[in-house]
Design an enzyme around this catalytic site. Structure first.
Site, PDB file in Angstrom:
ATOM      1  CD  GLU A   1      13.080 -34.295   3.217  1.00 59.82           C
ATOM      2  OE1 GLU A   1      12.906 -33.073   3.346  1.00 59.82           O
ATOM      3  OE2 GLU A   1      12.457 -35.001   2.399  1.00 59.82           O
TER       4      GLU A   1
ATOM      5  CB  SER B   1      13.014 -30.821  -7.833  1.00 64.66           C
ATOM      6  OG  SER B   1      13.696 -30.848  -6.605  1.00 64.66           O
TER       7      SER B   1
ATOM      8  CE  LYS C   1       7.834 -33.944  -3.431  1.00 66.03           C
ATOM      9  NZ  LYS C   1       8.234 -32.559  -3.348  1.00 66.03           N
TER      10      LYS C   1
HETATM   11  N1  PSU Z   1       8.126 -35.005   0.114  1.00 68.05           N
HETATM   12  C1  PSU Z   1       7.249 -34.800   1.120  1.00 68.05           C
HETATM   13  N2  PSU Z   1       7.327 -33.641   1.800  1.00 68.05           N
HETATM   14  C2  PSU Z   1       8.271 -32.706   1.500  1.00 68.05           C
HETATM   15  C3  PSU Z   1       9.206 -32.919   0.445  1.00 68.05           C
HETATM   16  C4  PSU Z   1       9.083 -34.097  -0.214  1.00 68.05           C
HETATM   17  O1  PSU Z   1       6.388 -35.623   1.391  1.00 68.05           O
HETATM   18  O2  PSU Z   1       8.304 -31.682   2.175  1.00 68.05           O
HETATM   19  C5  PSU Z   1      10.284 -31.902   0.139  1.00 68.05           C
HETATM   20  C6  PSU Z   1      11.642 -32.604  -0.056  1.00 68.05           C
HETATM   21  O3  PSU Z   1      12.559 -32.014   0.849  1.00 68.05           O
HETATM   22  C7  PSU Z   1      12.033 -32.306  -1.482  1.00 68.05           C
HETATM   23  C8  PSU Z   1      11.347 -30.992  -1.703  1.00 68.05           C
HETATM   24  O4  PSU Z   1      13.411 -32.255  -1.666  1.00 68.05           O
HETATM   25  O5  PSU Z   1      10.093 -31.150  -1.051  1.00 68.05           O
HETATM   26  C9  PSU Z   1      11.227 -30.673  -3.166  1.00 68.05           C
HETATM   27  O6  PSU Z   1      10.885 -29.339  -3.327  1.00 68.05           O
HETATM   28  P1  PSU Z   1      11.019 -28.650  -4.768  1.00 68.05           P
HETATM   29  O7  PSU Z   1       9.976 -29.321  -5.620  1.00 68.05           O
HETATM   30  O8  PSU Z   1      10.724 -27.195  -4.513  1.00 68.05           O
HETATM   31  O9  PSU Z   1      12.434 -28.871  -5.238  1.00 68.05           O
HETATM   32 MN    MN Z   2      10.819 -26.238  -7.870  1.00 68.55          MN
END
Ligand code: PSU
Ligand code: MN
Length: 308
Positions: free
Chosen positions: A26, A139, A158
């Site tokens: 990613e 997410s 996370k």
């Molecule tokens: N884990 C990390 N750093 C990040 C992310 C995950 O340590 O930047 C990113 C991933 O790309 C994941 C996104 O898909 O954060 C999720 O964001 P959201 O909660 O807005 O969907």
């Molecule tokens: Mn979100």
């Protein structure tokens, strides 16, 4: 499926044509997850780790409105310093295309693009999930995991998330959560959580056999492989909990919502731990790249055997 908006690099196309192992990566972690220059170093190190294991890395991102599968080192360097990049998940692809914008793909966005071109294995840090700060911030990563048949290697979700709710959601959506050499669900920075995975598997080959069994039943969901952060970089849960609670309270005070929430929390936690959390984050990302490469190798050997 039309691939008019995508462009695959020649080495990845060659690897695809001959069933060589490939690992998707990613790029939100580059554009929104880590500061410069650690982000560029990490992107390069992940690619090198995958090559060292004998697989081809496929970093996925949007560059000037094109979905790119495989970037040159120069493009990677540009992306790591670009200031106004988008964070691209399912809903944002068309925005990036019509505005000819550049951006980092999230777990969901990367799965979408990788699946279109037939890449089956993907390494990331932590998946997105159910946030604590607002009741409807779930997410798109979870939806993508429910309907994209790929193996996704991560260090759990996370720790800033509501982890029990995230696991419940994955169960509802039929996503197997594999513990790689562990019975408990890794909590990103920490290894000492008490949540359970749905199955423990101990080798890349076992994971490939599991995925084949899952998909041969007609399942369309991903296999989520959770690989604990290396012991040397792990931070005890008791140390992380107050830090996460503080960052989370600040996010609510400052009314940080939506796409901005994850980057805000990761940055604050890194500041509050004097970058210790960032070092854990870097170590787990590299560890996941390695395991993903080993899985993609086992998968490609199996495929070749079947084709003989
Ligand atoms: N884990 C990390 N750093 C990040 C992310 C995950 O340590 O930047 C990113 C991933 O790309 C994941 C996104 O898909 O954060 C999720 O964001 P959201 O909660 O807005 O969907
Ligand atoms: Mn979100």
């Amino acid at each position: 499926m039309s691939l008019t908006h995508s462009q695959i690099s020649t080495d990845i196309q060659r690897a695809l044509n001959s069933n060589q192992p490939i690992v998707a990566l990613e790029s939100t972690v580059i554009t929104h997850g880590l500061p410069h220059p650690q982000n560029l170093q990490l992107a390069r190190d992940m690619e090198a780790t995958i090559r060292h294991e004998g697989a081809t890395p496929a970093t996925i991102a949007l560059l000037d409105g094109k979905i790119r599968i495989g970037l040159t080192d120069e493009e990677l360097a540009q992306l790591s310093q670009a200031s106004s990049t988008l964070k691209v998940s399912h809903r944002d692809f068309a925005t990036a295309i019509v505005k000819k914008a550049s951006g980092g793909t999230t777990v969901a966005g990367t799965m979408f693009a990788a699946n279109q071109v037939g890449i089956k294995v993907f390494a990331t840090g932590g998946i997105g999930g159910v946030h604590k700060e607002s009741s409807f911030d779930i997410s798109t990563d979870l939806k993508a995991l429910s309907d994209t048949p790929m193996i996704v290697v991560c260090a759990g979700a996370k720790a800033i998330l509501d982890l029990p709710a995230t696991l419940e959601y994955l169960e509802t959506m039929g996503v197997p959560v594999v513990g790689y050499q562990t019975d408990s669900f890794p909590e990103f920075y920490s290894r000492d959580g008490n949540l359970k995975v749905s199955v423990r598997l101990d080798s890349p080959q076992e994971i490939v056999d599991f995925a084949n069994a899952h998909w041969s039943l007609g399942m369309r969901s991903a296999v989520l492989v959770t690989n604990p952060v290396p012991e040397t970089e792990a931070i005890p849960k008791s140390e992380m909990e107050p830090v996460i609670a503080k960052a989370s309270a600040e996010a609510m005070q400052n009314q940080i919502h939506g796409q901005a929430l994850t980057p805000f929390l990761l940055k604050r936690i890194s500041e509050l731990t004097a970058e210790k959390s960032m070092h854990a984050n870097l170590a787990l990302l590299l560890n996941n790249a390695k395991v993903a490469a080993q899985i993609s190798k086992a998968m490609s050997i199996n495929q070749k055997r079947r084709n003989i």
